[in-house]
Motif scaffolding. Structure first.
Motif, PDB file in Angstrom:
ATOM      1  N   VAL A  74      75.014 -68.146  24.537  1.00 40.21           N
ATOM      2  CA  VAL A  74      73.542 -68.351  24.101  1.00 40.21           C
ATOM      3  C   VAL A  74      73.343 -69.215  23.109  1.00 40.21           C
ATOM      4  CG1 VAL A  74      71.349 -67.271  23.523  1.00 40.21           C
ATOM      5  CG2 VAL A  74      73.114 -66.267  25.324  1.00 40.21           C
ATOM      6  N   PRO A  75      73.764 -69.120  21.852  1.00 42.40           N
ATOM      7  CA  PRO A  75      73.380 -70.000  20.739  1.00 42.40           C
ATOM      8  C   PRO A  75      73.881 -71.363  20.942  1.00 42.40           C
ATOM      9  CG  PRO A  75      74.607 -68.054  19.670  1.00 42.40           C
ATOM     10  CD  PRO A  75      74.740 -67.858  21.413  1.00 42.40           C
ATOM     11  N   ALA A  78      71.501 -73.081  23.208  1.00 40.13           N
ATOM     12  CA  ALA A  78      70.235 -73.214  22.426  1.00 40.13           C
ATOM     13  C   ALA A  78      70.344 -74.629  21.477  1.00 40.13           C
ATOM     14  CB  ALA A  78      69.801 -72.263  21.614  1.00 40.13           C
ATOM     15  N   ARG A  79      71.749 -74.620  20.940  1.00 41.99           N
ATOM     16  CA  ARG A  79      71.857 -75.797  19.869  1.00 41.99           C
ATOM     17  C   ARG A  79      71.863 -77.288  20.524  1.00 41.99           C
ATOM     18  NH1 ARG A  79      74.699 -71.821  16.940  1.00 41.99           N
ATOM     19  NH2 ARG A  79      76.724 -72.228  17.899  1.00 41.99           N
ATOM     20  N   TYR A  92      60.397 -62.566  14.561  1.00 41.66           N
ATOM     21  CA  TYR A  92      60.750 -61.705  13.513  1.00 41.66           C
ATOM     22  C   TYR A  92      59.873 -61.047  12.884  1.00 41.66           C
ATOM     23  CZ  TYR A  92      64.577 -65.263  14.639  1.00 41.66           C
ATOM     24  OH  TYR A  92      65.413 -66.050  15.394  1.00 41.66           O
ATOM     25  N   MET A  95      59.275 -60.607   8.823  1.00 33.16           N
ATOM     26  CA  MET A  95      59.056 -61.787   8.169  1.00 33.16           C
ATOM     27  C   MET A  95      57.680 -62.380   8.069  1.00 33.16           C
ATOM     28  SD  MET A  95      63.012 -62.986   9.170  1.00 33.16           S
ATOM     29  CE  MET A  95      62.866 -64.652   8.516  1.00 33.16           C
ATOM     30  N   ILE A 103      63.049 -70.537   9.739  1.00 38.83           N
ATOM     31  CA  ILE A 103      64.539 -70.215  10.293  1.00 38.83           C
ATOM     32  C   ILE A 103      64.567 -70.843  11.600  1.00 38.83           C
ATOM     33  CG2 ILE A 103      63.920 -67.840  10.876  1.00 38.83           C
ATOM     34  CD1 ILE A 103      66.918 -68.981   9.325  1.00 38.83           C
ATOM     35  N   HIS A 107      69.599 -75.850  14.379  1.00 38.35           N
ATOM     36  CA  HIS A 107      70.736 -75.707  13.789  1.00 38.35           C
ATOM     37  C   HIS A 107      72.014 -76.277  14.398  1.00 38.35           C
ATOM     38  CE1 HIS A 107      69.455 -71.911  11.825  1.00 38.35           C
ATOM     39  NE2 HIS A 107      68.335 -71.945  12.901  1.00 38.35           N
ATOM     40  N   MET A 115      73.663 -74.160   4.695  1.00 41.87           N
ATOM     41  CA  MET A 115      73.543 -72.641   5.014  1.00 41.87           C
ATOM     42  C   MET A 115      73.141 -71.809   3.462  1.00 41.87           C
ATOM     43  SD  MET A 115      76.808 -71.638   7.141  1.00 41.87           S
ATOM     44  CE  MET A 115      76.421 -70.106   7.892  1.00 41.87           C
TER      45      MET A 115
ATOM     46  N   PHE B 201      70.070 -68.840   4.235  1.00 40.08           N
ATOM     47  CA  PHE B 201      70.922 -67.595   4.209  1.00 40.08           C
ATOM     48  C   PHE B 201      69.918 -66.482   4.545  1.00 40.08           C
ATOM     49  CE2 PHE B 201      73.595 -64.062   2.552  1.00 40.08           C
ATOM     50  CZ  PHE B 201      74.591 -64.222   3.608  1.00 40.08           C
ATOM     51  N   ALA B 204      67.993 -66.179   7.519  1.00 43.22           N
ATOM     52  CA  ALA B 204      69.006 -66.046   8.721  1.00 43.22           C
ATOM     53  C   ALA B 204      69.294 -64.688   8.723  1.00 43.22           C
ATOM     54  CB  ALA B 204      70.293 -67.200   8.763  1.00 43.22           C
ATOM     55  N   ALA B 207      66.637 -62.431   9.946  1.00 41.87           N
ATOM     56  CA  ALA B 207      66.186 -62.843  11.452  1.00 41.87           C
ATOM     57  C   ALA B 207      67.095 -62.030  12.337  1.00 41.87           C
ATOM     58  CB  ALA B 207      66.524 -64.308  11.869  1.00 41.87           C
ATOM     59  N   ALA B 215      67.318 -64.470  17.553  1.00 36.43           N
ATOM     60  CA  ALA B 215      68.268 -65.588  16.710  1.00 36.43           C
ATOM     61  C   ALA B 215      69.425 -66.251  17.310  1.00 36.43           C
ATOM     62  CB  ALA B 215      68.762 -64.559  15.523  1.00 36.43           C
ATOM     63  N   GLU B 216      69.715 -65.716  18.389  1.00 33.58           N
ATOM     64  CA  GLU B 216      70.762 -66.223  19.089  1.00 33.58           C
ATOM     65  C   GLU B 216      70.050 -67.298  20.082  1.00 33.58           C
ATOM     66  OE1 GLU B 216      73.188 -63.695  21.338  1.00 33.58           O
ATOM     67  OE2 GLU B 216      74.545 -63.285  19.684  1.00 33.58           O
ATOM     68  N   ALA B 217      69.223 -66.792  20.675  1.00 32.67           N
ATOM     69  CA  ALA B 217      68.267 -67.700  21.635  1.00 32.67           C
ATOM     70  C   ALA B 217      67.735 -69.080  20.972  1.00 32.67           C
ATOM     71  CB  ALA B 217      67.099 -66.987  22.413  1.00 32.67           C
ATOM     72  N   MET B 218      67.664 -68.851  19.449  1.00 29.65           N
ATOM     73  CA  MET B 218      66.994 -70.052  18.758  1.00 29.65           C
ATOM     74  C   MET B 218      68.211 -70.727  18.307  1.00 29.65           C
ATOM     75  SD  MET B 218      63.881 -69.720  18.904  1.00 29.65           S
ATOM     76  CE  MET B 218      63.204 -70.767  17.520  1.00 29.65           C
ATOM     77  N   GLY B 219      69.458 -70.666  18.484  1.00 29.78           N
ATOM     78  CA  GLY B 219      70.511 -71.253  18.062  1.00 29.78           C
ATOM     79  C   GLY B 219      71.110 -70.860  16.837  1.00 29.78           C
ATOM     80  N   ILE B 220      70.554 -69.952  16.127  1.00 27.32           N
ATOM     81  CA  ILE B 220      71.213 -69.640  14.890  1.00 27.32           C
ATOM     82  C   ILE B 220      72.713 -69.478  14.765  1.00 27.32           C
ATOM     83  CG2 ILE B 220      71.141 -68.125  12.856  1.00 27.32           C
ATOM     84  CD1 ILE B 220      68.056 -67.703  13.141  1.00 27.32           C
ATOM     85  N   HIS B 221      73.620 -69.696  13.913  1.00 28.76           N
ATOM     86  CA  HIS B 221      75.031 -69.290  14.041  1.00 28.76           C
ATOM     87  C   HIS B 221      75.231 -67.969  13.755  1.00 28.76           C
ATOM     88  CE1 HIS B 221      75.351 -73.927  13.713  1.00 28.76           C
ATOM     89  NE2 HIS B 221      76.341 -73.834  14.330  1.00 28.76           N
ATOM     90  N   THR B 223      76.902 -65.361  14.328  1.00 27.35           N
ATOM     91  CA  THR B 223      78.444 -64.774  13.890  1.00 27.35           C
ATOM     92  C   THR B 223      79.009 -65.250  12.586  1.00 27.35           C
ATOM     93  OG1 THR B 223      78.955 -64.832  16.501  1.00 27.35           O
ATOM     94  CG2 THR B 223      80.963 -64.493  14.725  1.00 27.35           C
ATOM     95  N   ARG B 224      78.678 -66.409  12.245  1.00 25.29           N
ATOM     96  CA  ARG B 224      79.001 -67.232  11.023  1.00 25.29           C
ATOM     97  C   ARG B 224      78.227 -66.563   9.895  1.00 25.29           C
ATOM     98  NH1 ARG B 224      77.943 -73.670  10.679  1.00 25.29           N
ATOM     99  NH2 ARG B 224      79.162 -73.567  12.604  1.00 25.29           N
ATOM    100  N   TYR B 225      76.920 -66.272  10.122  1.00 26.54           N
ATOM    101  CA  TYR B 225      76.116 -65.884   8.954  1.00 26.54           C
ATOM    102  C   TYR B 225      76.877 -64.250   8.663  1.00 26.54           C
ATOM    103  CZ  TYR B 225      72.775 -69.537   8.474  1.00 26.54           C
ATOM    104  OH  TYR B 225      72.386 -70.809   8.005  1.00 26.54           O
ATOM    105  N   ILE B 228      79.869 -64.254   6.751  1.00 27.26           N
ATOM    106  CA  ILE B 228      79.595 -64.531   5.321  1.00 27.26           C
ATOM    107  C   ILE B 228      79.045 -63.568   4.736  1.00 27.26           C
ATOM    108  CG2 ILE B 228      78.594 -66.109   4.082  1.00 27.26           C
ATOM    109  CD1 ILE B 228      79.450 -68.423   6.168  1.00 27.26           C
TER     110      ILE B 228
END
Lengths: 248, 352
Positions: A74-75, A78-79, A92, A95, A103, A107, A115, B201, B204, B207, B215-221, B223-225, B228
């Protein structure tokens, strides 16, 4: 068929014994507004979910800008600039509106430095101008979860624009929106397409809205692609009328 | 809204008070040192559990790893391992330089090991998409497994634990020394998180907490976040772990290092008590919880665990949103989200 921005070729998706999408083939050319209609349960949202990688397809290929995306996550999709909004609006909730927008920046090229950095003022300005575009500027510091359903829908749309997609898949953008706001929303969708060149692929139940919006409409029924054509032809098509009125 | 001046006075008072308090209350230096350990516990738990919404019951693993790695490095640098294991408890005194070398090198190595393990575990658990209760149960298992491993591993003392070297007198009092180390670590942790929460950060991980699918559908990484965030927790936890082992002087695998039933639960409770998902909440929660706990120990001895249990129930029942959450609801204009003049103006025009 020449290569189009989004090519769906022979896509089949089964859930156990239920065939939600049966050998669907359609194309969405760049810069256009394409509609997708069909009675409840006809497989529209399933098709969207397959396109954005929410679940794997059983058969067929999905290509976006010449790239096979049916195996991607999915991500990642999207990217690439192929973004979807949800039928059940998703924002969200804990927020603020501005944070929701910040946000949602693209990305695609994200380094470790970005980041952990703060948002530059340009991002906040862009977020605020897009909130103004959808009419939420005055509410920008409120919690997104405190907005009304219609306002959340507008926020979700603004977030999608913030992401600078090449194509947007909109799942019932007018559902639950106050009828007087629908015209404004349709107008904004058209401007998004005309001014920003974003391709729109729209699921819609509101016939007046979709006939007014889309240049070309596909109709699904029982998981199969029934027909496709310009709005005035679709309106007169006996198969479409039968599907909606329940004839088999 | 606090002005800049008021804010710096507020921070200044806290810093000065923190610097002099070990000399005002010399009898309580060790307990005060542990106060800052608790603050780091709550702050680091909140990164993953509060801000990101991933309830972890296994963060104690990184505390224990930091503790063991520091102690083992200290031991291996200055002693014969065979001999050390057998004469545990009767260790020769180190010179101050040797002691500090071992301590700081050990803490450095502890951080590296803990962060690498956090990244590895994260790549296994988080990248597989484990969420919600499943993540919680899985991390609970990690904590128990780590304790059992330490319990059976002869090289690190197994069930009979590991003794750290005697604190050299030339360095002053042990309690005060570690008080300042933990104070500095807590301040660094606080400032680091304050910086991170104010940027990309922070948004993210918020979110991810609010709606991970979106968040996934919006392309946010995502897993990476997530990995970390988990590594940041491990980073600070392993540092306080390294110090805490030397302060306590004896490392028991399940009662001190991988103490899931005490420290592991407390870090969650402190964050909830103060208000999870806020910056100050864990700090306030840790201070209140630690002082209350010490008072129970002093005045209700024999019943201290019962009283602590009652406190835990009271926290969960009466402060589900925490002190910060409660204050925000009570005085929204002071602690909630700010309303700007311009906003009020455009709202009165009928905008939106």
């Amino acid at each position: 068929m020449a290569e189009q921005q989004l090519m769906i070729n022979g896509v089949t998706k089964r859930f156990g014994g239920v065939v939600a999408n049966d050998d669907i083939t359609l194309a969405v050319p760049q810069g256009r507004i394409i509609g997708l209609i069909g009675p409840n349960g006809s497989g529209k949202t399933t098709l969207f979910n397959s396109i954005v990688g929410y679940h794997p397809v059983d058969n067929g290929s999905i290509r976006f800008e010449g790239k096979e995306i049916s195996g991607m996550r999915v991500p990642e999709i999207a990217r690439l600039g192929l973004l979807r909004t949800f039928q059940q609006t998703r924002i969200y909730g804990k927020m603020t509106c501005v944070e929701n927008m910040q946000i949602s920046v693209p990305h695609t090229h994200e380094s470790f430095r970005t980041m952990f950095s703060k948002y530059p003022p340009e991002v906040t300005e862009k977020a605020e101008s897009l909130l103004e575009f959808v009419g939420l500027y005055a509410k920008r510091h409120l919690m997104a979860g405190d907005l009304s359903f219609g306002q959340q829908k507008l926020l979700e749309f603004a977030m999608a624009l913030m992401n600078e997609p090449k194509m947007m898949l909109l799942d019932e953008p007018t559902a639950g929106v106050n009828p007087t706001l629908i015209n404004g929303l349709i107008e904004r969708l058209k401007r998004t397409n005309a001014d920003l060149g974003i391709t729109l692929f729209v699921i819609e139940h509101n016939m007046r809205a979709i006939m007014n919006l889309a240049e070309h409409i596909y109709c699904l029924a029982h998981g199969q692609l029934l027909t496709g054509g310009p709005p005035d032809e679709i309106q007169k098509d006996q198969k479409v009328i039968d599907a909606y009125l329940g004839a088999q | 809204m606090k002005s800049m001046g008021q804010k710096s006075v507020f921070y200044g008072v806290i810093v000065i008070l923190s610097l002099i308090v070990p000399w005002l209350l010399p009898a309580y230096q060790t307990q005060l040192a542990f106060l800052w350990v608790m603050v780091v516990f709550a702050l680091t738990w909140d990164v993953v559990g509060g801000q990101m919404g991933y309830n972890s019951f296994g963060n104690i693993v990184f505390f224990g790893i930091g503790m063991y790695v520091t102690a083992v490095i200290q031991r291996n640098m200055h002693f014969d391992i065979e001999e050390y294991v057998h004469v545990a408890g009767r260790v020769e005194t180190l010179t101050p330089v040797q002691y500090l070398e071992g301590l700081f090198l050990g803490m450095g190595a502890g951080v590296v090991v803990a962060v690498v393990i956090a990244a590895g575990l994260g790549a296994c658990i988080l990248a597989m998409g484990m969420r919600g209760q499943y993540f919680g149960i899985c991390t609970l298992g990690l904590g128990v497994a780590a304790g059992e491993l330490a319990n059976g591993w002869e090289y690190i003392g197994a069930g009979s634990g590991l003794v750290t070297p005697v604190f050299p007198d030339q360095l002053g009092q042990r309690g005060a020394f570690f008080y300042y180390i933990f104070f500095i670590l807590a301040v660094i942790a606080f400032l680091t998180l304050r910086y991170l929460y104010a940027g990309r950060f922070g948004l993210a991980i918020n979110a991810i907490r609010d709606d991970e699918d979106k968040a996934e559908a919006m392309g946010i990484h995502t897993t990476r976040y997530k990995i970390i965030a988990w590594c940041i927790s491990a980073f600070f936890l392993s540092l306080v772990g390294g110090g805490a082992g030397h302060l306590i002087g004896f490392i028991d695998p399940t009662e001190v290092a991988f103490a899931g039933a005490t420290f592991g639960v407390w870090m969650i409770l402190m964050a909830i008590l103060g208000g999870k998902g806020t910056l100050w909440g864990p700090v306030i929660g840790a201070v209140i919880f630690h002082i209350t706990q010490e008072l129970f120990w002093t005045y209700l001895f024999g019943w201290q665990r019962v009283a602590l249990g009652a406190l835990i129930v009271a926290i969960v029942v009466f402060f589900p949103m925490g002190i910060m959450g409660w204050m925000r609801e009570r005085w929204p204009e002071r602690f909630g989200h700010r309303v700007e003049e311009r906003e009020a103006f455009s709202a009165s025009k009928g905008g939106g």
